[in-house]
Design an enzyme around this catalytic site. Structure first.
Site, PDB file in Angstrom:
ATOM      1  N   ASN A 109       3.763  30.811  14.662  1.00 45.68           N
ATOM      2  CA  ASN A 109       2.948  29.954  15.322  1.00 45.68           C
ATOM      3  C   ASN A 109       1.892  29.981  14.069  1.00 45.68           C
ATOM      4  O   ASN A 109       1.137  28.728  13.900  1.00 45.68           O
ATOM      5  CB  ASN A 109       3.241  29.825  16.030  1.00 45.68           C
ATOM      6  CG  ASN A 109       4.405  29.657  16.913  1.00 45.68           C
ATOM      7  OD1 ASN A 109       5.884  29.593  16.597  1.00 45.68           O
ATOM      8  ND2 ASN A 109       4.016  30.025  18.431  1.00 45.68           N
ATOM      9  N   HIS A 155      -6.248 -16.206  -1.014  1.00 41.16           N
ATOM     10  CA  HIS A 155      -4.893 -17.463  -1.475  1.00 41.16           C
ATOM     11  C   HIS A 155      -3.573 -17.586  -1.974  1.00 41.16           C
ATOM     12  O   HIS A 155      -2.675 -18.090  -2.235  1.00 41.16           O
ATOM     13  CB  HIS A 155      -5.004 -18.487  -0.685  1.00 41.16           C
ATOM     14  CG  HIS A 155      -5.415 -18.997   1.088  1.00 41.16           C
ATOM     15  ND1 HIS A 155      -4.813 -18.412   1.452  1.00 41.16           N
ATOM     16  CD2 HIS A 155      -6.915 -18.565   0.692  1.00 41.16           C
ATOM     17  CE1 HIS A 155      -6.248 -18.748   2.904  1.00 41.16           C
ATOM     18  NE2 HIS A 155      -7.711 -18.856   1.898  1.00 41.16           N
ATOM     19  N   SER A 276      16.924  -3.682 -19.398  1.00 37.96           N
ATOM     20  CA  SER A 276      17.425  -4.488 -18.566  1.00 37.96           C
ATOM     21  C   SER A 276      18.939  -3.983 -19.091  1.00 37.96           C
ATOM     22  O   SER A 276      19.982  -4.249 -20.295  1.00 37.96           O
ATOM     23  CB  SER A 276      17.910  -6.219 -18.514  1.00 37.96           C
ATOM     24  OG  SER A 276      18.961  -6.463 -18.004  1.00 37.96           O
ATOM     25  N   LYS A 282      14.951  -8.628 -21.480  1.00 37.93           N
ATOM     26  CA  LYS A 282      13.949  -8.095 -20.384  1.00 37.93           C
ATOM     27  C   LYS A 282      13.487  -7.037 -21.195  1.00 37.93           C
ATOM     28  O   LYS A 282      13.268  -6.285 -21.589  1.00 37.93           O
ATOM     29  CB  LYS A 282      14.984  -7.654 -19.333  1.00 37.93           C
ATOM     30  CG  LYS A 282      15.546  -9.177 -18.621  1.00 37.93           C
ATOM     31  CD  LYS A 282      15.079  -9.985 -18.432  1.00 37.93           C
ATOM     32  CE  LYS A 282      13.773  -9.565 -16.709  1.00 37.93           C
ATOM     33  NZ  LYS A 282      14.775  -9.224 -15.931  1.00 37.93           N
ATOM     34  N   GLU A 289       7.057  -1.835  -9.138  1.00 37.33           N
ATOM     35  CA  GLU A 289       7.652  -2.487  -8.307  1.00 37.33           C
ATOM     36  C   GLU A 289       7.714  -1.417  -8.172  1.00 37.33           C
ATOM     37  O   GLU A 289       7.431  -1.085  -6.281  1.00 37.33           O
ATOM     38  CB  GLU A 289       8.430  -3.093  -8.858  1.00 37.33           C
ATOM     39  CG  GLU A 289       8.885  -4.193  -9.691  1.00 37.33           C
ATOM     40  CD  GLU A 289      10.326  -4.380 -10.024  1.00 37.33           C
ATOM     41  OE1 GLU A 289      10.978  -4.419  -9.840  1.00 37.33           O
ATOM     42  OE2 GLU A 289      10.723  -3.640 -11.741  1.00 37.33           O
TER      43      GLU A 289
HETATM   44  N1  ARG Z   1      10.115  26.968  10.724  1.00 38.95           N
HETATM   45  C1  ARG Z   1       9.127  27.017  11.687  1.00 38.95           C
HETATM   46  C2  ARG Z   1       8.114  25.909  11.676  1.00 38.95           C
HETATM   47  O1  ARG Z   1       7.731  25.325  10.925  1.00 38.95           O
HETATM   48  C3  ARG Z   1       8.897  28.096  12.217  1.00 38.95           C
HETATM   49  C4  ARG Z   1       8.344  28.807  13.102  1.00 38.95           C
HETATM   50  C5  ARG Z   1       9.197  28.888  14.249  1.00 38.95           C
HETATM   51  N2  ARG Z   1       8.900  29.480  14.871  1.00 38.95           N
HETATM   52  C6  ARG Z   1       9.018  29.376  16.487  1.00 38.95           C
HETATM   53  N3  ARG Z   1       8.131  30.150  17.360  1.00 38.95           N
HETATM   54  N4  ARG Z   1      10.342  29.906  16.865  1.00 38.95           N
HETATM   55  O2  ARG Z   1       7.809  24.950  12.641  1.00 38.95           O
END
Ligand code: ARG
Length: 460
Positions: A109, A155, A276, A282, A289
């Site tokens: 995390n 406009h 084209s 063209k 675009e």
């Molecule tokens: N690939 C996951 C993400 O990007 C990894 C994190 C997964 N973490 C966990 N606690 N399951 O969020």
């Protein structure tokens, strides 16, 4: 084997893995994960959790993984859920028992949030440079354009003549605001989440301040729950990209219009136009675009990701894995669009005659006539009515506008000269206005701001 196999009685189901893996796209984070991991290893050494030889072994293994990833020889395993898992697995293979110490005091995390911040910083800086490049192209073309004029539109109806330089720089100022926004967003990207762990910090003697410094980030998180849940920096970056994309879209739309025979203001260089498959005559403005078309997905990425975030409880939730694809794609699209637009606008031939002809329509000086009357004491509403009446009479076939003006009691031949080509643009002297005197000042201020933005990006 997964990182969490110890907890489970059976291996993961194939369809579960297929649905949850992110390796295909989060390979983009490889160098950022390696940088974050190296900083973490040094932190573990500093905390006395690894001895110097273990630090050296892990850093060497991370270096080998880096080389393998760069050369394309890194062998991924079926169990690699994401790039973070893959790198840790490889480090463990290379460093043996010491490899198993890499994840000490760290969760994916805080690891993922750290890598994504490093990635975002890298790409915001690159995007800033590209946005400056396009500003520089616009400023260069504005310089070459001298005092050439074209109609300014409201406009999409011809309104008043403006200097071509003024028109080009108008796009430049918008891009400059994108760079300002990006530099401001960078301040909030520069926070290190490493040390937040899964959500609550660590019982080990880690030093998140020192880790932040090692990563060259401005500081550490203040709250570990926030550190692993916060994706504001992704949303802000997506907004920066979406609005820059909208600016490029408006520029693209103008390229499409101005290169049409109906306008005939722009002649695209062959290298920056397409043909084209069927119609031999063209020459198409596909770059314009696509610049216009890409804005749709950039806005979509922002809206989609805000929707992903809106109901999430603290702290990390797997939903957050959905941050990567929109962010990667937003940067990737702009990193392709901006060089293409630089190339197109750097080489487009301006048909100054066609622009001058369109700007020479006498009616574009109508407000100058009204202001001429105002200078002689007439209330503006009344003057507007006098000139509007003459325009109507001219359109109804009563004669050329200039002749009608010359013959008018309150106006006369001196006023009629205001309708001559170039006269109206030259009269706009107010600060920031479209005339040559004001534009000369603007050019200097634009160049100064661009130089200042480049300098800020170099140290951001
Ligand atoms: N690939 C996951 C993400 O990007 C990894 C994190 C997964 N973490 C966990 N606690 N399951 O969020």
């Amino acid at each position: 084997m997964t990182l969490w196999s110890g907890r489970m009685g059976s291996g993961p189901a194939a369809a579960m893995m297929a649905f949850t893996v992110s390796l295909d796209y989060d390979k983009e984070l490889a160098q950022d994960d390696l940088d974050g991991s190296a900083a973490h290893v040094e932190g573990l050494g500093q905390a006395g959790l690894l001895d110097p030889s273990e630090v050296a072994a892990l850093l060497a293994a991370l270096g080998t993984a880096r080389d393998e990833l760069a050369s394309g020889t890194f062998a991924f395993a079926a169990s690699d859920e994401d790039i973070h898992t893959a790198i840790e697995r490889r480090v463990t293979e290379l460093a043996g028992a010491t490899g198993a110490r890499l994840h000490t005091g760290r969760s994916r995390n805080d690891q993922v949030a750290t890598a994504l911040r490093l990635y975002t910083r890298r790409h915001l800086r690159r995007l800033g440079g590209l946005l400056c490049d396009l500003q520089e192209v616009l400023a260069g073309r504005a310089e070459q354009a001298g005092e050439a004029v074209l109609p300014g539109y409201t406009h999409l109806q011809r309104a008043q003549p403006v200097l071509l330089a003024h028109h080009l720089l108008a796009h430049g100022w918008a891009l400059g605001r994108d760079v300002d926004r990006l530099l401001d967003a960078l301040v909030r990207v520069e926070v290190s989440p490493l040390g937040a762990g899964a959500l609550a910090g660590s019982s080990l003697p880690l030093d998140p301040d020192a880790t932040a410094a090692r990563l060259g980030l401005a500081g550490r998180f203040e709250n570990s729950l926030d550190a692993v849940s916060d994706r504001d920096f992704v949303a802000e970056s997506l907004f920066v990209c979406a609005l820059a994309g909208v600016h490029l879209s408006r520029l693209g739309e103008e390229i499409v219009l101005f290169s049409s025979d109906e306008f005939g203001f722009y002649r695209l260089d062959d290298a920056w136009a397409t043909g084209s498959s069927m119609l031999p005559q063209k020459k198409n403005p596909d770059v314009g675009e696509l610049a216009r078309g890409k804005a749709g997905r950039l806005v979509g990425h922002l809206a989609g990701f805000l929707t992903t975030l809106k109901g999430l409880p603290l702290a990390y939730n797997r939903d957050l894995q959905e941050d990567k694809e929109p962010l990667f794609d937003a940067f990737a699209q702009l990193e392709l669009a901006l060089p293409a637009l630089c190339g197109l606008l750097g080489t487009v031939r301006f048909d100054l005659q066609a622009m001058a002809k369109a700007a020479a329509a006498p009616a574009l000086g109508a407000v100058d006539l009204a202001e001429w009357l105002v200078e002689r004491g007439m209330p503006f509403r009344e003057a507007h009515g006098v000139v509007g009446g003459l325009v109507r009479a001219s359109l109804a076939g009563d004669g050329d506008l200039a002749d009608l003006v010359a013959a008018h009691g309150a106006l006369g031949p001196e006023a009629a000269r205001l309708l001559e080509p170039g006269a109206a643009a030259a009269r706009r002297r107010t600060a920031g206005g479209a005339g040559a005197v004001a534009v000369a000042v603007q050019r200097g201020r634009f160049a100064d701001r661009l130089a200042e933005q480049r300098a800020r990006l170099a140290t951001a």
